[in-house]
Design a protein around this motif. Structure first.
Motif, mmCIF file in Angstrom:
data_model
loop_
_atom_site.group_PDB
_atom_site.id
_atom_site.type_symbol
_atom_site.label_atom_id
_atom_site.label_comp_id
_atom_site.label_asym_id
_atom_site.label_seq_id
_atom_site.Cartn_x
_atom_site.Cartn_y
_atom_site.Cartn_z
ATOM 1 N N THR A 1 -6.032 -2.035 -1.285
ATOM 2 C CA THR A 1 -4.601 -2.218 -1.489
ATOM 3 C C THR A 1 -4.136 -1.530 -2.772
ATOM 4 O OG1 THR A 1 -4.923 -4.272 -2.731
ATOM 5 C CG2 THR A 1 -4.705 -4.462 -0.333
ATOM 6 N N ASP B 1 -10.256 1.255 2.976
ATOM 7 C CA ASP B 1 -9.361 1.565 1.871
ATOM 8 C C ASP B 1 -9.037 0.269 1.148
ATOM 9 O OD1 ASP B 1 -7.769 3.046 0.163
ATOM 10 O OD2 ASP B 1 -6.641 4.031 1.760
ATOM 11 N N SER C 1 -7.235 -0.018 8.320
ATOM 12 C CA SER C 1 -8.113 0.568 7.297
ATOM 13 C C SER C 1 -8.357 -0.412 6.157
ATOM 14 C CB SER C 1 -7.505 1.865 6.748
ATOM 15 O OG SER C 1 -7.493 2.868 7.731
ATOM 16 N N LEU C 2 -7.324 -1.161 5.802
ATOM 17 C CA LEU C 2 -7.465 -2.146 4.722
ATOM 18 C C LEU C 2 -8.314 -3.329 5.172
ATOM 19 C CD1 LEU C 2 -3.808 -2.214 3.291
ATOM 20 C CD2 LEU C 2 -5.784 -0.990 2.382
ATOM 21 N N VAL D 1 3.942 2.106 2.197
ATOM 22 C CA VAL D 1 3.826 2.108 3.657
ATOM 23 C C VAL D 1 3.764 0.666 4.158
ATOM 24 C CG1 VAL D 1 2.430 2.886 5.615
ATOM 25 C CG2 VAL D 1 2.601 4.297 3.566
ATOM 26 N N TYR E 1 0.322 5.639 -0.214
ATOM 27 C CA TYR E 1 -0.657 6.714 -0.216
ATOM 28 C C TYR E 1 -0.766 7.322 -1.605
ATOM 29 C CZ TYR E 1 -0.519 6.456 4.873
ATOM 30 O OH TYR E 1 -0.604 6.010 6.164
ATOM 31 N N SER F 1 -2.299 1.495 11.639
ATOM 32 C CA SER F 1 -3.567 2.141 11.305
ATOM 33 C C SER F 1 -3.926 1.926 9.840
ATOM 34 C CB SER F 1 -3.498 3.646 11.607
ATOM 35 O OG SER F 1 -3.341 3.867 12.987
ATOM 36 N N THR F 2 -2.924 1.967 8.976
ATOM 37 C CA THR F 2 -3.160 1.722 7.556
ATOM 38 C C THR F 2 -3.645 0.300 7.340
ATOM 39 O OG1 THR F 2 -1.418 3.295 6.957
ATOM 40 C CG2 THR F 2 -2.095 1.733 5.264
ATOM 41 N N TYR G 1 0.845 -1.194 0.000
ATOM 42 C CA TYR G 1 0.000 0.000 0.000
ATOM 43 C C TYR G 1 0.880 1.243 0.000
ATOM 44 C CZ TYR G 1 -3.414 3.518 1.348
ATOM 45 O OH TYR G 1 -4.210 4.635 1.365
ATOM 46 N N GLY H 1 2.659 1.380 10.484
ATOM 47 C CA GLY H 1 1.636 1.106 9.482
ATOM 48 C C GLY H 1 0.416 0.381 10.027
#
Length: 223
Positions: free
Chosen positions: A58, A56, A50-51, A21, A14, A46-47, A12, A44
């Motif tokens: 990939t 969000d 989110s996935l 990230v 941004y 939190s990212t 991933y 990473g």
């Protein structure tokens, strides 16, 4: 064990950037188990949440829910029916009662339950909130009580997956024990997949599987 979520070589970046990230991540998450994801701030986590929660998608690789690519699914339906998210800061409507918070969540997810108030009360009872407390406004509840309500709300649409972001970060030791017992029971006795992001060694201690996130890569931690 039944695998419910799979990360298949996930990366991933941004939007508007080229640096990943998260990079080359592969893992599986089974029903009936508690997972913790640990890592330093900025790793990473939190990212990744989110996935996993469908907020969000990939950049490369796939996330599979029940062997179906999340990118090809209706992610609004996935979030409202298959995943329950529990936040460190609770994210409850403070001027509403505990029951009203659950009922609102059920309405948003188009719950088929006919008596939503009775169903909400039963969920709250399951996590240790009695009828009197259930009818009090969130503003009047302790941190531990609010987190119990947040767990009940996450269960309102009967999700297969529970994702908890530092769920005991604001709680005292005794309350932390109670919340961990609830989350563990939801996995081991109700066959849900429970994924907890944490910095706490104590929380990690209840996990069946521990993943470490370091510099965008995921590895299995030895127990």
């Amino acid at each position: 064990m039944t695998t419910i979520l799979t990360l298949d070589n996930v990366s991933y970046a941004y939007e508007g950037t080229t640096r990943n990230v998260l990079q080359g991540m592969s893992a599986q998450f089974d029903k009936g188990l508690v997972y913790t994801i640990i890592g330093k701030s900025g790793a990473g986590k939190s990212t990744l949440l989110s996935l996993l929660s469908g907020l969000d998608v990939t950049t490369n690789g796939r996330i599979l829910f029940d062997d179906k690519n999340l990118k090809e699914l209706d992610r609004d339906t996935y979030r409202s029916q298959q995943v329950g998210v529990i936040f460190q800061s609770y994210n409850l409507l403070t001027n509403a009662t505990a029951v009203q918070n659950i009922v609102l969540s059920m309405n948003i997810s188009s719950s088929p339950e006919k008596d939503k108030k009775a169903y909400a009360s039963a969920l709250l009872d399951k996590v240790g909130i009695d009828r009197e407390t259930a009818d009090r406004k969130i503003l009047k509840l302790s941190g531990g009580e609010q987190q119990r309500v947040a767990i009940a709300r996450a269960l309102a649409h009967n999700p297969a997956i529970l994702i908890a972001d530092e769920p005991t970060g604001n709680l005292d030791k005794e309350t932390e024990d109670d919340i961990l017992a609830i989350l563990t029971k939801l996995a081991h006795e109700e066959d849900r997949c429970v994924i907890i992001v944490t910095h706490s060694k104590k929380v990690t201690g209840v996990a069946d599987v521990v993943y470490r996130l370091h510099e965008g890569r995921l590895s299995t931690e030895r127990r």
